[in-house]
Write a protein that holds these residues in place. Sequence first.
Motif, PDB file in Angstrom:
ATOM      1  N   LEU A  40      13.921 -19.530  60.094  1.00 33.88           N
ATOM      2  CA  LEU A  40      15.019 -20.057  60.434  1.00 33.88           C
ATOM      3  C   LEU A  40      14.769 -20.971  61.740  1.00 33.88           C
ATOM      4  O   LEU A  40      14.962 -22.114  61.946  1.00 33.88           O
ATOM      5  CB  LEU A  40      16.120 -19.312  60.875  1.00 33.88           C
ATOM      6  CG  LEU A  40      17.155 -18.828  59.646  1.00 33.88           C
ATOM      7  CD1 LEU A  40      18.353 -18.067  60.138  1.00 33.88           C
ATOM      8  CD2 LEU A  40      17.579 -20.257  58.956  1.00 33.88           C
ATOM      9  N   ALA A  41      13.970 -20.382  62.778  1.00 38.84           N
ATOM     10  CA  ALA A  41      13.488 -21.129  64.050  1.00 38.84           C
ATOM     11  C   ALA A  41      12.145 -21.421  64.036  1.00 38.84           C
ATOM     12  O   ALA A  41      11.668 -21.280  65.035  1.00 38.84           O
ATOM     13  CB  ALA A  41      14.091 -20.331  64.943  1.00 38.84           C
ATOM     14  N   PHE A  45      12.049 -26.317  62.654  1.00 36.36           N
ATOM     15  CA  PHE A  45      13.262 -26.021  63.472  1.00 36.36           C
ATOM     16  C   PHE A  45      13.270 -26.522  64.768  1.00 36.36           C
ATOM     17  O   PHE A  45      13.729 -27.498  65.337  1.00 36.36           O
ATOM     18  CB  PHE A  45      14.006 -24.741  63.538  1.00 36.36           C
ATOM     19  CG  PHE A  45      15.021 -24.511  64.309  1.00 36.36           C
ATOM     20  CD1 PHE A  45      16.156 -25.021  64.087  1.00 36.36           C
ATOM     21  CD2 PHE A  45      15.009 -23.911  65.646  1.00 36.36           C
ATOM     22  CE1 PHE A  45      17.456 -24.643  64.644  1.00 36.36           C
ATOM     23  CE2 PHE A  45      15.993 -24.002  66.482  1.00 36.36           C
ATOM     24  CZ  PHE A  45      17.191 -24.303  66.130  1.00 36.36           C
ATOM     25  N   GLN A  46      12.007 -26.246  65.566  1.00 34.21           N
ATOM     26  CA  GLN A  46      11.812 -26.619  66.861  1.00 34.21           C
ATOM     27  C   GLN A  46      11.639 -27.965  67.144  1.00 34.21           C
ATOM     28  O   GLN A  46      12.044 -28.649  67.984  1.00 34.21           O
ATOM     29  CB  GLN A  46      10.464 -25.698  67.300  1.00 34.21           C
ATOM     30  CG  GLN A  46      11.040 -24.327  67.579  1.00 34.21           C
ATOM     31  CD  GLN A  46       9.694 -23.480  67.950  1.00 34.21           C
ATOM     32  OE1 GLN A  46       8.667 -23.955  68.580  1.00 34.21           O
ATOM     33  NE2 GLN A  46       9.732 -22.110  67.607  1.00 34.21           N
ATOM     34  N   GLU A  48      12.642 -30.468  64.846  1.00 35.90           N
ATOM     35  CA  GLU A  48      13.578 -31.265  64.780  1.00 35.90           C
ATOM     36  C   GLU A  48      14.871 -31.013  65.741  1.00 35.90           C
ATOM     37  O   GLU A  48      15.503 -31.959  66.136  1.00 35.90           O
ATOM     38  CB  GLU A  48      14.565 -30.620  63.302  1.00 35.90           C
ATOM     39  CG  GLU A  48      13.522 -30.738  62.190  1.00 35.90           C
ATOM     40  CD  GLU A  48      13.603 -32.182  61.621  1.00 35.90           C
ATOM     41  OE1 GLU A  48      14.462 -32.988  61.874  1.00 35.90           O
ATOM     42  OE2 GLU A  48      12.614 -32.746  60.924  1.00 35.90           O
ATOM     43  N   ALA A  49      14.955 -29.753  66.654  1.00 33.91           N
ATOM     44  CA  ALA A  49      16.073 -29.759  67.371  1.00 33.91           C
ATOM     45  C   ALA A  49      15.539 -30.470  68.747  1.00 33.91           C
ATOM     46  O   ALA A  49      16.397 -31.183  69.369  1.00 33.91           O
ATOM     47  CB  ALA A  49      15.958 -28.182  67.879  1.00 33.91           C
ATOM     48  N   GLY A 152      14.320 -24.695  57.972  1.00 39.56           N
ATOM     49  CA  GLY A 152      14.297 -25.352  59.190  1.00 39.56           C
ATOM     50  C   GLY A 152      14.748 -26.442  59.464  1.00 39.56           C
ATOM     51  O   GLY A 152      15.477 -26.691  60.750  1.00 39.56           O
ATOM     52  N   LYS A 153      15.008 -27.280  58.570  1.00 42.62           N
ATOM     53  CA  LYS A 153      15.510 -28.505  58.799  1.00 42.62           C
ATOM     54  C   LYS A 153      17.116 -28.271  58.526  1.00 42.62           C
ATOM     55  O   LYS A 153      17.906 -29.010  59.713  1.00 42.62           O
ATOM     56  CB  LYS A 153      15.238 -29.673  57.626  1.00 42.62           C
ATOM     57  CG  LYS A 153      13.904 -30.262  57.852  1.00 42.62           C
ATOM     58  CD  LYS A 153      13.284 -31.150  56.866  1.00 42.62           C
ATOM     59  CE  LYS A 153      12.144 -31.755  57.158  1.00 42.62           C
ATOM     60  NZ  LYS A 153      12.152 -32.808  58.283  1.00 42.62           N
ATOM     61  N   ALA A 155      18.854 -25.675  59.523  1.00 40.16           N
ATOM     62  CA  ALA A 155      19.242 -24.987  60.478  1.00 40.16           C
ATOM     63  C   ALA A 155      19.215 -25.868  62.014  1.00 40.16           C
ATOM     64  O   ALA A 155      20.211 -25.757  62.653  1.00 40.16           O
ATOM     65  CB  ALA A 155      18.212 -23.689  60.978  1.00 40.16           C
ATOM     66  N   SER A 156      18.241 -26.591  61.970  1.00 40.55           N
ATOM     67  CA  SER A 156      18.221 -27.681  63.136  1.00 40.55           C
ATOM     68  C   SER A 156      19.720 -28.338  63.313  1.00 40.55           C
ATOM     69  O   SER A 156      20.007 -28.777  64.175  1.00 40.55           O
ATOM     70  CB  SER A 156      16.929 -28.131  63.222  1.00 40.55           C
ATOM     71  OG  SER A 156      16.834 -29.069  62.083  1.00 40.55           O
TER      72      SER A 156
END
Lengths: 630, 318
Positions: A40-41, A45-46, A48-49, A152-153, A155-156
């Motif tokens: 998830l992270a 994710f990082q 994109e966030a 990841g995408k 979740a972000s």
Amino acid sequence: MSTRGDQLEAPSTGPLAAGDGTERAAGARAGLASTVAAWLAGPVFQKEARVMGRRKSTYLARSMLALALIGVAALAFWAVADETAHYRGVAKVQAFQRLAPGLAAAIAWTMFVVATVAAPVLTGGAICDERRSRSLAALATTPLRPGQIVLGKLASRLVQLVILVLLTAPLMLSLRAFGGLESSYVLGATCLTLSSGLLAASLGLAASNRAARPINAASFGVTVMILYNLWPAGGMLVQYWVTGRPPSTEWLTFGPGMCLAMLSAGSMPGMTFDPATFWIKICAISVALSAVVCIAASVRLGVMIRRDAAEEPSLTRPAKRKRTAAATASPEHATADPARADSDGGVSAVSREVGDQPVLWREMRQAAFRSGLRLAIGLAAVVGMMLLVYANAGLREPGVTTVFAVIGAVVLMFGAATASVGSITGEAESRTWQVLNTTLLTPAEILGGKIAGALRRLWVVPALLLGHCVLAVLAGAVSAAFIPLLALILVGPVVFLCTTGVALSLRLRRTSAAGVANMLIASGLWAMLPMAIGIAGEVTRAGRDSFAGRIMQAALILNPVYMTGSAANGLGRSSWGGSRSRFELVWQNVGPETFTICVVFATGVYLAASFAVFHLCLRRYGQWSALKTV
Amino acid sequence: MIEIRGVTKRYGALTALDNLSLTIGPGEVFGFIGPNGAGKSTTMKILAGLLQPDSGTATVCGHSVATEAPAIRRVLGYMPDFLGVYDDLTVDEYLQFFASAFRIERGRRRAVVSSVLELTDLTDKRHAMVDSLSRGMQQRLGVARVLIHEPKVLLLDEPASGLDPRARIELRELLLELKRMGKCIMVSSHILTELAEMSTSIGIIEKGRLLFAGSIADAFARAGAGERIAVALEPGSADGAAAAERLRADARVAGVTLEPPGPDGAPGGLIVELTPGVHGHHFLIESLMAGGARIASFTPRPIKLEDAFLRLTKGQLN
């Protein structure tokens, strides 16, 4: 950090294997936590966030939404406080108690709609942007699994959505201070909005795998969510049609929108379920469907990555155009097989002769649907539903034409708001914009062609509406005058939205941003403006003959959905048989002459506004276009 | 044909072009060289009328880019560094589209499209969908599109980027053909050897500043790059270091680099760089033999544009 999903495998040897059960369980929990974190992270994710965190528009959108909701709440309280200025004690408290649930419901519905529309817009570009920027292949060479990329995408983007939704929770909870609002309502509405947003985001992401442009994926997600919210109504209709008995209210618990409506309305007679907890079921269904959609998206992404690795990746979908020899412009181009493989195995087609306005020529040949099969399936579904309604309610039923016309107007406005927003950003994204601007084509020719193309791609809904109206006229359900009047009501707003869509597409960098901005214009004009008018009317107690009252009437005349409903009612069988038709406008009923003048006025306003926007685009063309050239 | 005077272009805090001045004459093939982000594409976009300079003036065929953009578009063909294509059109339709966009009469379009397809060797792909073409063919299609309105000036931004060796050779032949046709061409590339083969003049740009503009010979002279000769010594020959010392004392020699001995015990060779302007080699042979060196081979190495480029750009703006 390990990105593989193999942390769950318990070691067969070593200290953990030799330890007691507690240590093993702790180890397994730690492994599970690290696996969840990796999925998830993880790096996707990082990244994109961080990208989203850098965008000023992220913070601007959040601030504007929060301010708008606080502003509406403040206005409503001001209106009630003003209205109850002469009340005393309990009466005043009761007035506020009546306001709080209604206001909370308005906020909950606003957030529900925002989440359902914004979520696919946020995820629509997740994969197709990677494909277009050729970074998907690079991502595929990392140890990341397709599921990790998808999650990841997702979740972000969900973080953004959750922040948006949770912004309103404190506001709704604060309304409880005035009484009349259960905390379970706030919880239920928030959970319904979040689970619905999760499903909408998953659908947008899944569609992003195949979509050529983010706006296509977003439109798919929004369309499926509309169907998901409406299908219980269809189910009830079918049950009623088959059994002839009133359908079960249980149907209502299978659609998040219906659930929210029931939650807002409170207990209903005939309810066979617990009104406090029934929403949990649909939340669970939405989350489970999201999981299925995400798994399907991951599998699909894996297939795409493997296929791209096996062959030369194409930035766009393979050409599927087939054309008959009749479409051939000259005998020189005619071939025995119109769609054939060339000598190197490439795809060929019969070439047509390009007109003297090349942008217009190309736009007029853009398909409204990606394939004929999709168009046929969509048309069959809609026509089937219409036939079901005809069989059930009868074509002569006055309400049928009103409902169809209003639904058609809403869908047409939605289509108009999205049809043109990719016209310029799409050119920029596919790197054809610079080349187009080094030709002798004028800005007016380019932008005019784009607007005309967007208008042409909207043909499906007007065609269905026309078909229904002709049948309704033949059945005597509505006057024949309804057809030109409806066309006059809808043409102005549609042209306006297509023009603003092109303008936003020219000004903004991303199609999704242009789409959201154009939807905001539409919802601002036709949802927020009436809301503001209502509140202002309460505050000022403006009469219909006052200047403020006239302005308010004029604003509602500009609402095509309201005017469509008014026209359908006014020209329906119950209204026009023999006597003069009466049309409902705000605060009064008017005759056909006045109503037609109002419609012509509104159309004139929209066309004038469209011209003004077009003129602004021409004036700013060089400046805005340069933003896409840098 | 192209004249740029004191052009400056800024993107926020970044100065993409810093007081750039440049003149390119008719029939000239101007190779524009510079590292990524040096300002090559920005220069071309300004000339194509896609961007406006913050200050300075630029003219193409006497027309100002600031005020006469339509006139410039008639005489100029611009091919960006990444060719975008309309994936829903065939090659023929794509070229017709731009022929129509350049106001070529309907009756002439077919002939014009045929001629550019023949020139770019794409005739047999006339009815192929554009996105089914290979990268090399798409680049050639890009050149065909640029030629559709018979422009006098061509701006080609990295036309060979991403092409395989065969496609590069084909593109180079095509550009040489255009050079023979007398077009004024401004072409940027990272493949300097190809630019050296086709360019009549070059410009070297770094961080928005033009470091050099002129002929290739002038570039070598400016960079201080003289002819280089590789000398291999026979086994048992005199010490290479001593031979190098002897040569360094000669004013006609700019520098000598010693190559390490071979694994079979063969003595290391010498790379001798002559002073710019010196072309004769006989004095080298005489000097080496006088020092007792036995020459196994004596190979003049042509000067490369890369060397001049590296010397001209090395740390000048840092």
